[in-house]
Design an enzyme around this catalytic site. Structure first.
Site, PDB file in Angstrom:
ATOM      1  N   LEU A 153       0.739  -1.121   0.009  1.00 51.27           N
ATOM      2  CA  LEU A 153       0.094  -0.062  -0.026  1.00 51.27           C
ATOM      3  C   LEU A 153       0.691   1.257   0.090  1.00 51.27           C
ATOM      4  CD1 LEU A 153      -3.094   0.682  -0.028  1.00 51.27           C
ATOM      5  CD2 LEU A 153      -2.821   0.811   2.408  1.00 51.27           C
ATOM      6  N   ARG A 155       2.730   4.591  -2.401  1.00 44.62           N
ATOM      7  CA  ARG A 155       1.912   5.631  -3.124  1.00 44.62           C
ATOM      8  C   ARG A 155       1.719   5.187  -4.561  1.00 44.62           C
ATOM      9  NH1 ARG A 155       6.722   9.699  -1.129  1.00 44.62           N
ATOM     10  NH2 ARG A 155       7.700   7.582  -0.875  1.00 44.62           N
ATOM     11  N   ILE A 156       2.163   3.957  -5.126  1.00 40.77           N
ATOM     12  CA  ILE A 156       1.662   3.795  -6.506  1.00 40.77           C
ATOM     13  C   ILE A 156       0.523   2.824  -6.212  1.00 40.77           C
ATOM     14  CG2 ILE A 156       2.172   2.132  -8.263  1.00 40.77           C
ATOM     15  CD1 ILE A 156       5.058   2.847  -7.946  1.00 40.77           C
ATOM     16  N   THR A 239       3.635  -5.437 -11.480  1.00 38.91           N
ATOM     17  CA  THR A 239       4.495  -4.169 -12.035  1.00 38.91           C
ATOM     18  C   THR A 239       5.770  -3.853 -10.895  1.00 38.91           C
ATOM     19  OG1 THR A 239       2.919  -2.487 -11.034  1.00 38.91           O
ATOM     20  CG2 THR A 239       2.574  -2.989 -13.361  1.00 38.91           C
ATOM     21  N   ALA A 240       5.584  -4.634  -9.955  1.00 41.58           N
ATOM     22  CA  ALA A 240       6.655  -4.370  -8.919  1.00 41.58           C
ATOM     23  C   ALA A 240       7.932  -4.935  -9.325  1.00 41.58           C
ATOM     24  CB  ALA A 240       6.263  -5.124  -7.598  1.00 41.58           C
ATOM     25  N   ARG A 241       8.227  -6.126  -8.958  1.00 44.71           N
ATOM     26  CA  ARG A 241       9.557  -6.589  -9.437  1.00 44.71           C
ATOM     27  C   ARG A 241       9.402  -8.031  -9.767  1.00 44.71           C
ATOM     28  NH1 ARG A 241      11.058  -2.538 -10.439  1.00 44.71           N
ATOM     29  NH2 ARG A 241      13.011  -1.403  -9.490  1.00 44.71           N
ATOM     30  N   GLU A 270      15.332 -10.776 -15.817  1.00 48.52           N
ATOM     31  CA  GLU A 270      15.294  -9.638 -16.871  1.00 48.52           C
ATOM     32  C   GLU A 270      16.470  -9.543 -17.851  1.00 48.52           C
ATOM     33  OE1 GLU A 270      13.316  -6.008 -15.746  1.00 48.52           O
ATOM     34  OE2 GLU A 270      11.863  -7.003 -14.885  1.00 48.52           O
ATOM     35  N   HIS A 288       9.021  -4.208 -19.118  1.00 47.13           N
ATOM     36  CA  HIS A 288       9.389  -3.278 -18.088  1.00 47.13           C
ATOM     37  C   HIS A 288       9.055  -1.968 -18.588  1.00 47.13           C
ATOM     38  CE1 HIS A 288      11.773  -3.171 -14.113  1.00 47.13           C
ATOM     39  NE2 HIS A 288      10.949  -2.118 -14.250  1.00 47.13           N
ATOM     40  N   ALA A 290       6.638   0.180 -17.123  1.00 52.97           N
ATOM     41  CA  ALA A 290       5.469   0.846 -16.456  1.00 52.97           C
ATOM     42  C   ALA A 290       5.698   2.252 -16.294  1.00 52.97           C
ATOM     43  CB  ALA A 290       5.012   0.116 -14.941  1.00 52.97           C
TER      44      ALA A 290
END
Ligand code: DGY
Length: 322
Positions: A153, A155-156, A239-241, A270, A288, A290
């Protein structure tokens, strides 16, 4: 003048600002700077401006005894040994805030694309396999009335939640911080959102979206067991890691149709992608992207350079990592 290693091409206005204040050693190769070259060119520098693809490990930090700051052009900084840097008195900065809207928009792009089968449909049209409109052809899933589960939770994630009312989606979240910690307005965004345990969130959500940093605790957070808790009709968005998800377990689950689908922007190794994912129709794979708008990437580079200028000028960094 201080000497700064910049490991990638930056927007020219941003680079010009740095060049007014420092001697810049720019690595302008198309691919990431090789590890040996990174170590060699770090030597004698007071600052390094780098990307998520550059491993700033002990060997790099030891090769640069004069280093004062490592400025990552990214919000995530799992590519940097931040604890070791701190122990050597080197400041590490990242680029939070400036990419929030870009990544939140992109998260919704992935949610919409996978639930409405956009990439699958596009592939079908391109290979000439479309036979014409039919009432029951390639049906997707509506979002209205469904539950979006946010893992993390920050800011994104809050910006993703703020967009949810436009789609009539109920938001659930799992978080270690209090809901009010996200700055002005964050309580309003979460007014109707529901806090729950990870197990319950996985169990009840129609779309699960990951927004946690990569740490030893979050590596493979979404593994076979976690996936087994999810609904068979659910979608996973990352979209994190990449390493937050066990890619092999996800590929297996998608092959077995234990999940409806997944949309991935990030990967465990990656730019490699697990080969089993590549042949599947129920997964959307993007490289990658985003934060990848011209506006946001320029703002990220600009913030990284402002951090370097501040620290080399003897001032506090603007956005040190926590
Ligand atoms: C970040 O900022 O951490 C992104 O993943 C790179 O764009």
């Amino acid at each position: 003048m201080s000497a700064v290693l910049v490991t990638c091409k930056l927007p020219s206005s941003v680079l010009a600002k740095l060049r007014e204040r420092a001697d810049v050693d720019l690595y302008a190769g198309e691919a990431a700077i090789p590890a040996d070259e990174l170590r060699a060119r770090a030597s004698g520098k007071q600052a390094i401006v780098c990307l998520v693809t550059d491993a700033i490990d002990r060997s790099v930090l030891d090769a640069a005894p004069d280093l004062k700051i490592v400025a990552n052009v990214a919000v995530g900084y799992n590519n940097i040994d931040a604890a070791y840097a701190r122990s050597k008195g080197v400041v590490v900065t990242n680029t939070p805030d400036v990419l929030i809207d870009s990544v939140a928009d992109f998260t919704w792009a992935l949610i919409l694309a996978i639930t409405r089968r956009l990439s699958e449909g596009e592939r079908l049209v391109r290979r000439g396999a479309w036979k014409g409109w039919a009432l029951d052809f390639m049906l997707g899933t509506e979002l209205k009335g469904k539950q979006l589960g946010l893992v993390g939770l920050g800011r994104i994630a809050r910006a993703v939640a703020a967009r949810a009312p436009a789609f009539g989606v109920h938001v659930a979240y799992v978080s270690r911080s209090a809901p009010g910690d996200g700055g002005p307005g964050s309580k309003n965004v979460l007014a109707t959102a529901e806090s729950m345990s990870l197990d319950r969130l996985l169990n009840t959500s129609d779309v699960v979206s990951l927004h946690v940093p990569l740490t030893p605790e979050t590596r493979h957070l979404i593994d076979k067991k976690a996936i087994a808790r999810m609904k068979r009709s659910a979608y996973l968005i990352n979209t994190a890691r990449g390493p937050v998800v066990d890619e092999a377990a996800l590929a297996w689950a998608l092959q077995q149709h234990l999940l409806a689908g997944a949309a991935l922007d990030v990967y465990e190794n990656e730019p490699a992608v697990h080969p089993d994912l590549l042949g599947l129709e129920n997964v959307l794979l993007v490289p990658h992207l985003a934060s990848g708008t011209a506006e946001t990437r320029t703002a990220m580079a600009d913030l990284a350079i402002d951090n370097v200028i501040a620290v080399l000028g003897g001032r506090a960094p603007l956005t040190p990592v926590p």
